[in-house]
Design a protein around this motif. Structure first.
Motif, PDB file in Angstrom:
ATOM      1  N   LYS A 152       9.314  -3.685   2.226  1.00 22.68           N
ATOM      2  CA  LYS A 152       8.046  -4.316   1.868  1.00 22.68           C
ATOM      3  C   LYS A 152       6.887  -3.329   1.906  1.00 22.68           C
ATOM      4  N   TYR A 153       6.982  -2.323   2.769  1.00 23.55           N
ATOM      5  CA  TYR A 153       5.907  -1.339   2.881  1.00 23.55           C
ATOM      6  C   TYR A 153       5.880  -0.393   1.691  1.00 23.55           C
ATOM      7  N   ASN A 154       6.952  -0.308   0.950  1.00 25.56           N
ATOM      8  CA  ASN A 154       7.048   0.605  -0.182  1.00 25.56           C
ATOM      9  C   ASN A 154       5.829   0.435  -1.084  1.00 25.56           C
ATOM     10  N   PRO A 155       5.146   1.534  -1.415  1.00 27.36           N
ATOM     11  CA  PRO A 155       3.930   1.420  -2.231  1.00 27.36           C
ATOM     12  C   PRO A 155       4.177   0.887  -3.642  1.00 27.36           C
ATOM     13  N   LEU A 156       5.426   0.781  -4.067  1.00 27.33           N
ATOM     14  CA  LEU A 156       5.717   0.226  -5.378  1.00 27.33           C
ATOM     15  C   LEU A 156       5.526  -1.282  -5.413  1.00 27.33           C
TER      16      LEU A 156
ATOM     17  N   GLY B 261      -7.328   4.675  19.634  1.00 30.93           N
ATOM     18  CA  GLY B 261      -7.606   3.630  18.657  1.00 30.93           C
ATOM     19  C   GLY B 261      -6.691   3.729  17.447  1.00 30.93           C
ATOM     20  N   MET B 262      -6.413   2.580  16.866  1.00 26.65           N
ATOM     21  CA  MET B 262      -5.485   2.482  15.747  1.00 26.65           C
ATOM     22  C   MET B 262      -6.229   2.453  14.417  1.00 26.65           C
ATOM     23  N   ASP B 263      -6.750   3.595  14.005  1.00 26.30           N
ATOM     24  CA  ASP B 263      -7.374   3.643  12.689  1.00 26.30           C
ATOM     25  C   ASP B 263      -6.280   3.829  11.625  1.00 26.30           C
ATOM     26  N   ASP B 264      -6.675   3.816  10.357  1.00 24.54           N
ATOM     27  CA  ASP B 264      -5.688   3.903   9.276  1.00 24.54           C
ATOM     28  C   ASP B 264      -4.899   5.214   9.302  1.00 24.54           C
ATOM     29  N   ARG B 265      -5.530   6.309   9.725  1.00 26.22           N
ATOM     30  CA  ARG B 265      -4.820   7.592   9.804  1.00 26.22           C
ATOM     31  C   ARG B 265      -3.705   7.516  10.841  1.00 26.22           C
TER      32      ARG B 265
ATOM     33  N   PRO C  12       3.415  -4.794  -4.329  1.00 28.51           N
ATOM     34  CA  PRO C  12       2.039  -5.163  -3.980  1.00 28.51           C
ATOM     35  C   PRO C  12       1.945  -5.674  -2.550  1.00 28.51           C
ATOM     36  N   GLY C  13       0.757  -5.571  -2.002  1.00 26.15           N
ATOM     37  CA  GLY C  13       0.519  -6.078  -0.657  1.00 26.15           C
ATOM     38  C   GLY C  13       0.191  -4.964   0.308  1.00 26.15           C
ATOM     39  N   ASP C  14      -0.575  -5.305   1.308  1.00 26.29           N
ATOM     40  CA  ASP C  14      -0.961  -4.333   2.324  1.00 26.29           C
ATOM     41  C   ASP C  14      -0.172  -4.627   3.591  1.00 26.29           C
ATOM     42  N   TYR C  15       0.875  -3.847   3.808  1.00 24.61           N
ATOM     43  CA  TYR C  15       1.742  -4.069   4.962  1.00 24.61           C
ATOM     44  C   TYR C  15       1.522  -3.046   6.067  1.00 24.61           C
ATOM     45  N   LEU C  16       0.572  -2.122   5.878  1.00 20.16           N
ATOM     46  CA  LEU C  16       0.367  -1.066   6.866  1.00 20.16           C
ATOM     47  C   LEU C  16       0.062  -1.644   8.243  1.00 20.16           C
ATOM     48  N   GLY C  17      -0.848  -2.597   8.312  1.00 22.59           N
ATOM     49  CA  GLY C  17      -1.219  -3.177   9.605  1.00 22.59           C
ATOM     50  C   GLY C  17      -0.069  -3.927  10.255  1.00 22.59           C
TER      51      GLY C  17
ATOM     52  N   LEU D 285       3.184  -3.688   9.597  1.00 27.98           N
ATOM     53  CA  LEU D 285       4.289  -2.783   9.911  1.00 27.98           C
ATOM     54  C   LEU D 285       3.984  -2.001  11.178  1.00 27.98           C
ATOM     55  N   THR D 286       2.768  -1.498  11.289  1.00 27.53           N
ATOM     56  CA  THR D 286       2.386  -0.749  12.491  1.00 27.53           C
ATOM     57  C   THR D 286       2.496  -1.621  13.729  1.00 27.53           C
ATOM     58  N   GLU D 287       2.031  -2.852  13.629  1.00 33.46           N
ATOM     59  CA  GLU D 287       2.118  -3.768  14.768  1.00 33.46           C
ATOM     60  C   GLU D 287       3.568  -4.018  15.166  1.00 33.46           C
ATOM     61  N   ASN D 288       4.433  -4.230  14.188  1.00 33.23           N
ATOM     62  CA  ASN D 288       5.853  -4.436  14.479  1.00 33.23           C
ATOM     63  C   ASN D 288       6.483  -3.206  15.111  1.00 33.23           C
ATOM     64  N   ILE D 289       6.109  -2.031  14.638  1.00 32.87           N
ATOM     65  CA  ILE D 289       6.658  -0.786  15.203  1.00 32.87           C
ATOM     66  C   ILE D 289       6.284  -0.675  16.677  1.00 32.87           C
ATOM     67  N   VAL D 290       5.019  -0.887  16.975  1.00 28.63           N
ATOM     68  CA  VAL D 290       4.515  -0.704  18.340  1.00 28.63           C
ATOM     69  C   VAL D 290       5.044  -1.778  19.295  1.00 28.63           C
ATOM     70  N   LYS D 291       5.164  -3.009  18.804  1.00 26.19           N
ATOM     71  CA  LYS D 291       5.547  -4.113  19.680  1.00 26.19           C
ATOM     72  C   LYS D 291       7.047  -4.370  19.744  1.00 26.19           C
ATOM     73  N   LYS D 292       7.781  -4.067  18.665  1.00 23.57           N
ATOM     74  CA  LYS D 292       9.203  -4.415  18.638  1.00 23.57           C
ATOM     75  C   LYS D 292      10.113  -3.244  18.306  1.00 23.57           C
ATOM     76  N   TYR D 293       9.865  -2.593  17.184  1.00 24.81           N
ATOM     77  CA  TYR D 293      10.838  -1.636  16.654  1.00 24.81           C
ATOM     78  C   TYR D 293      11.062  -0.436  17.557  1.00 24.81           C
ATOM     79  N   ILE D 294      10.030   0.016  18.236  1.00 26.71           N
ATOM     80  CA  ILE D 294      10.200   1.142  19.162  1.00 26.71           C
ATOM     81  C   ILE D 294      11.218   0.788  20.242  1.00 26.71           C
ATOM     82  N   HIS D 295      11.228  -0.461  20.677  1.00 29.75           N
ATOM     83  CA  HIS D 295      12.166  -0.889  21.722  1.00 29.75           C
ATOM     84  C   HIS D 295      13.603  -0.937  21.191  1.00 29.75           C
ATOM     85  N   PHE D 296      13.773  -1.324  19.928  1.00 31.44           N
ATOM     86  CA  PHE D 296      15.113  -1.294  19.326  1.00 31.44           C
ATOM     87  C   PHE D 296      15.632   0.138  19.279  1.00 31.44           C
ATOM     88  N   LEU D 297      14.774   1.069  18.874  1.00 30.55           N
ATOM     89  CA  LEU D 297      15.179   2.477  18.789  1.00 30.55           C
ATOM     90  C   LEU D 297      15.469   3.051  20.177  1.00 30.55           C
TER      91      LEU D 297
END
Length: 138
Positions: free
Chosen positions: A100-104, A33-37, A106-111, A113-125
């Motif tokens: 955009k994820y930078n904590p400096l 499961g994809m909890d915040d941790r 505003p905005g909650d990009y954790l969700g 960003l995580t979705e993009n990593i799992v669905k797209k960015y991992i494949h680029f890497l």
């Protein structure tokens, strides 16, 4: 103290290690499961893998006698033109998403960003991993 410049093969080996760490934490998230941790761990592992990829790109071009880049965007564009990466816009999107994820900012990009990593960015890497493996004959 100045950071020791690593050769391309060492940078690539570090990148592969970081990419494997990212794969492991993504698999953990899919299994448990994809909890915040887990999301935070995915982002942290992704940032390390992306940084290692950029360092590998820089080392690759350094070995070819090219001057240093002024930033990650320049390195990404040059890597695209040299066919080290196959989706230049996708890689530039990764950079923007990290900013955009930078904590400096505003905005909650954790969700997202995580979705993009799992669905797209991992494949680029992973695509970069395959190309560099061929280029370095490792």
């Amino acid at each position: 103290m100045k950071k020791m410049v690593l050769d391309c093969e060492n940078c690539y080996a570090e990148f592969v290690n970081r990419l494997n760490d990212l794969r492991d934490v993504i698999q953990e998230g899919k299994s448990h499961g994809m909890d915040d941790r887990i999301r935070a761990e995915i982002v942290k592992s992704f940032e390390k893998a992306h940084d290692a990829a950029l360092e590998t790109i820089a080392a690759y071009f350094r070995n070819q006698g090219k001057p240093a880049f002024s930033g990650s965007r320049d390195a990404t564009v040059e890597a695209f033109h040299a066919d080290l990466i196959d989706d230049g816009q996708g890689w530039l999107d990764m950079i923007i998403c990290r900013i955009k994820y930078n904590p400096l900012y505003p905005g909650d990009y954790l969700g997202s960003l995580t979705e993009n990593i799992v669905k797209k960015y991992i494949h680029f890497l992973e695509g970069f991993e395959r190309v560099m493996e061929k280029n370095l004959d490792t």
